[in-house]
Design a protein around this motif. Structure first.
Motif, PDB file in Angstrom:
ATOM      1  N   ALA A  48      -2.464   8.380  12.025  1.00 38.36           N
ATOM      2  CA  ALA A  48      -3.152   6.780  12.535  1.00 38.36           C
ATOM      3  C   ALA A  48      -3.860   6.210  11.259  1.00 38.36           C
ATOM      4  CB  ALA A  48      -4.175   7.262  13.501  1.00 38.36           C
ATOM      5  N   HIS A  49      -4.518   6.657  10.187  1.00 39.63           N
ATOM      6  CA  HIS A  49      -5.455   7.091   9.548  1.00 39.63           C
ATOM      7  C   HIS A  49      -4.269   6.079   8.220  1.00 39.63           C
ATOM      8  CE1 HIS A  49      -8.005   6.722   5.801  1.00 39.63           C
ATOM      9  NE2 HIS A  49      -7.105   7.194   4.815  1.00 39.63           N
ATOM     10  N   TYR A  50      -3.115   6.661   7.483  1.00 44.31           N
ATOM     11  CA  TYR A  50      -2.306   6.041   6.863  1.00 44.31           C
ATOM     12  C   TYR A  50      -1.466   4.810   7.508  1.00 44.31           C
ATOM     13  CZ  TYR A  50      -1.314  10.149   3.958  1.00 44.31           C
ATOM     14  OH  TYR A  50      -2.123  11.467   3.280  1.00 44.31           O
ATOM     15  N   GLU A  51      -1.405   5.068   8.643  1.00 42.75           N
ATOM     16  CA  GLU A  51      -0.917   3.366   9.469  1.00 42.75           C
ATOM     17  C   GLU A  51      -1.909   2.054   9.285  1.00 42.75           C
ATOM     18  OE1 GLU A  51       0.549   4.609  13.616  1.00 42.75           O
ATOM     19  OE2 GLU A  51       2.581   5.210  12.711  1.00 42.75           O
ATOM     20  N   THR A  52      -3.178   2.810   9.058  1.00 39.44           N
ATOM     21  CA  THR A  52      -3.797   1.705   9.468  1.00 39.44           C
ATOM     22  C   THR A  52      -4.582   1.765   7.598  1.00 39.44           C
ATOM     23  OG1 THR A  52      -5.108   3.148  10.694  1.00 39.44           O
ATOM     24  CG2 THR A  52      -7.049   1.154   9.269  1.00 39.44           C
ATOM     25  N   VAL A  53      -3.982   2.204   6.475  1.00 37.68           N
ATOM     26  CA  VAL A  53      -4.222   1.390   4.699  1.00 37.68           C
ATOM     27  C   VAL A  53      -2.678   0.928   5.211  1.00 37.68           C
ATOM     28  CG1 VAL A  53      -3.461   2.329   3.413  1.00 37.68           C
ATOM     29  CG2 VAL A  53      -5.038   3.981   4.454  1.00 37.68           C
ATOM     30  N   ILE A  54      -1.592   0.814   5.353  1.00 39.12           N
ATOM     31  CA  ILE A  54      -0.741   0.507   5.451  1.00 39.12           C
ATOM     32  C   ILE A  54      -0.523  -1.363   5.711  1.00 39.12           C
ATOM     33  CG2 ILE A  54       2.188  -0.054   5.745  1.00 39.12           C
ATOM     34  CD1 ILE A  54       1.699   3.439   5.826  1.00 39.12           C
ATOM     35  N   ASN A  55      -1.715  -1.061   7.459  1.00 37.94           N
ATOM     36  CA  ASN A  55      -1.385  -2.016   7.815  1.00 37.94           C
ATOM     37  C   ASN A  55      -2.560  -3.053   6.993  1.00 37.94           C
ATOM     38  OD1 ASN A  55       0.761  -2.585   9.023  1.00 37.94           O
ATOM     39  ND2 ASN A  55      -1.326  -1.051  10.989  1.00 37.94           N
ATOM     40  N   ASP A  56      -3.589  -2.316   6.447  1.00 40.15           N
ATOM     41  CA  ASP A  56      -4.962  -2.938   5.566  1.00 40.15           C
ATOM     42  C   ASP A  56      -4.092  -3.471   3.834  1.00 40.15           C
ATOM     43  OD1 ASP A  56      -6.515  -2.717   8.262  1.00 40.15           O
ATOM     44  OD2 ASP A  56      -7.701  -0.879   6.473  1.00 40.15           O
ATOM     45  N   LYS A  57      -3.198  -3.066   3.963  1.00 38.50           N
ATOM     46  CA  LYS A  57      -2.618  -3.716   2.349  1.00 38.50           C
ATOM     47  C   LYS A  57      -1.262  -4.883   2.523  1.00 38.50           C
ATOM     48  CE  LYS A  57      -3.170   0.865  -0.020  1.00 38.50           C
ATOM     49  NZ  LYS A  57      -3.135   0.751  -1.393  1.00 38.50           N
ATOM     50  N   MET A  58      -0.933  -4.399   3.749  1.00 39.35           N
ATOM     51  CA  MET A  58       0.049  -5.789   4.322  1.00 39.35           C
ATOM     52  C   MET A  58      -1.292  -6.912   4.769  1.00 39.35           C
ATOM     53  SD  MET A  58       3.089  -4.255   6.362  1.00 39.35           S
ATOM     54  CE  MET A  58       3.870  -5.005   6.395  1.00 39.35           C
ATOM     55  N   LYS A  59      -1.983  -6.288   5.297  1.00 37.23           N
ATOM     56  CA  LYS A  59      -2.849  -7.777   5.265  1.00 37.23           C
ATOM     57  C   LYS A  59      -2.942  -8.934   4.485  1.00 37.23           C
ATOM     58  CE  LYS A  59      -3.850  -6.584  10.258  1.00 37.23           C
ATOM     59  NZ  LYS A  59      -4.968  -6.055  10.898  1.00 37.23           N
ATOM     60  N   ALA A  60      -3.855  -7.761   2.848  1.00 32.03           N
ATOM     61  CA  ALA A  60      -4.485  -8.038   2.565  1.00 32.03           C
ATOM     62  C   ALA A  60      -3.454  -8.757   1.212  1.00 32.03           C
ATOM     63  CB  ALA A  60      -5.121  -6.821   1.676  1.00 32.03           C
ATOM     64  N   ALA A  61      -2.436  -8.534   1.076  1.00 38.27           N
ATOM     65  CA  ALA A  61      -1.125  -9.548   0.790  1.00 38.27           C
ATOM     66  C   ALA A  61      -0.463 -10.673   1.472  1.00 38.27           C
ATOM     67  CB  ALA A  61      -0.123  -8.117   0.783  1.00 38.27           C
ATOM     68  N   GLY A  62      -0.762 -10.748   2.344  1.00 34.83           N
ATOM     69  CA  GLY A  62      -0.858 -11.921   3.326  1.00 34.83           C
ATOM     70  C   GLY A  62      -0.124 -12.056   3.737  1.00 34.83           C
ATOM     71  N   VAL A  63       0.714 -10.633   4.300  1.00 30.41           N
ATOM     72  CA  VAL A  63       1.909 -10.261   5.030  1.00 30.41           C
ATOM     73  C   VAL A  63       1.309  -9.565   6.608  1.00 30.41           C
ATOM     74  CG1 VAL A  63       4.364  -9.304   5.041  1.00 30.41           C
ATOM     75  CG2 VAL A  63       3.285  -9.750   2.925  1.00 30.41           C
ATOM     76  N   VAL A  64       1.767 -10.537   7.399  1.00 32.15           N
ATOM     77  CA  VAL A  64       1.485  -9.979   9.221  1.00 32.15           C
ATOM     78  C   VAL A  64       2.011  -8.809   9.562  1.00 32.15           C
ATOM     79  CG1 VAL A  64       1.897 -10.996  11.521  1.00 32.15           C
ATOM     80  CG2 VAL A  64       0.972 -12.316   9.778  1.00 32.15           C
ATOM     81  N   PRO A  65       1.711  -7.211  10.132  1.00 31.82           N
ATOM     82  CA  PRO A  65       2.731  -6.622   9.832  1.00 31.82           C
ATOM     83  C   PRO A  65       3.899  -6.465  10.784  1.00 31.82           C
ATOM     84  CG  PRO A  65       0.817  -5.621  10.168  1.00 31.82           C
ATOM     85  CD  PRO A  65       0.422  -7.311   9.438  1.00 31.82           C
ATOM     86  N   SER A  66       3.522  -7.572  11.957  1.00 35.20           N
ATOM     87  CA  SER A  66       4.634  -8.039  13.012  1.00 35.20           C
ATOM     88  C   SER A  66       5.484  -8.963  12.675  1.00 35.20           C
ATOM     89  CB  SER A  66       3.856  -8.254  14.332  1.00 35.20           C
ATOM     90  OG  SER A  66       3.328  -9.097  13.756  1.00 35.20           O
ATOM     91  N   SER A  67       5.081  -9.332  11.422  1.00 31.80           N
ATOM     92  CA  SER A  67       6.343 -10.434  11.104  1.00 31.80           C
ATOM     93  C   SER A  67       7.393  -9.601  10.195  1.00 31.80           C
ATOM     94  CB  SER A  67       5.847 -11.496  10.472  1.00 31.80           C
ATOM     95  OG  SER A  67       4.928 -11.049   8.989  1.00 31.80           O
ATOM     96  N   CYS A  68       7.482  -8.314  10.013  1.00 36.23           N
ATOM     97  CA  CYS A  68       8.543  -8.486   8.748  1.00 36.23           C
ATOM     98  C   CYS A  68       9.994  -7.537  10.683  1.00 36.23           C
ATOM     99  CB  CYS A  68       8.084  -6.459   8.210  1.00 36.23           C
ATOM    100  SG  CYS A  68       6.974  -7.440   7.049  1.00 36.23           S
ATOM    101  N   MET A  69       9.820  -7.038  11.416  1.00 31.97           N
ATOM    102  CA  MET A  69      10.724  -6.941  11.938  1.00 31.97           C
ATOM    103  C   MET A  69      12.247  -7.405  12.231  1.00 31.97           C
ATOM    104  SD  MET A  69       8.833  -4.181  12.922  1.00 31.97           S
ATOM    105  CE  MET A  69      10.177  -3.844  14.028  1.00 31.97           C
TER     106      MET A  69
END
Length: 162
Positions: A48-69
């Protein structure tokens, strides 16, 4: 959970314990035993921690995690490199999923590590974990045929033939 709360919930001792888990423990850890249940909870907390870190970095880069699907693999790789997540997070995430025997998620994390990390072949725990996932999915050839790609590299790194 908010990422700040989750980071606070993962203590330095838990981080140290999580760092000790890798694919080499696959098959040795049985979570049916009562004394290893805290380890399973720690692994789930680490995931859960790693997934949150990845999602936070994606949001910081301006990428919505669900948009990569829905994008093709070339664009997805470009997005992954743009996000600038430490490749070792994906590798360790693969190890943790493997220990919980969540093979599809382990394969996904290992593939992301493989695509981002240029010298992936130097990480023997990664190669072993990826080999175990391939083995689970029967993604190898038998009857004297060469074992394809990274599984062969993991089993016989000093004899790897191009």
């Amino acid at each position: 959970m908010a990422s700040g709360k989750l980071s606070e919930a993962l203590t330095s001792e838990e981080r140290r314990q999580l760092a000790e888990f890798n694919s080499c423990l696959y098959g040795y850890m049985k979570f049916e035993d009562l004394d290893t249940c805290p380890q399973k909870a720690l692994i789930q907390k680490g995931i859960a921690h790693y997934e949150t870190v990845i999602n936070d970095k994606m949001k910081a880069a301006g990428v919505v995690p669900s948009s990569c699907m829905g994008i093709d693999s070339a664009k997805r790789l470009e997005v992954q490199k743009k996000v600038n997540v430490d490749p070792n997070i994906y590798c360790h995430l693969g190890h943790l999923h493997l220990l919980l025997e969540d093979f599809p998620k382990a394969l996904s994390a290992y593939q992301k590590f493989h695509n981002i990390q240029t010298d992936y072949w130097k990480n023997s725990a990664f190669l072993y974990g990826l080999g175990m996932v391939y083995f689970h999915f029967n993604a190898y050839k038998c009857e004297g045929a060469r074992v394809p790609g990274t599984l062969e590299e993991g089993l016989y790194p000093e004899y790897h033939l191009e």
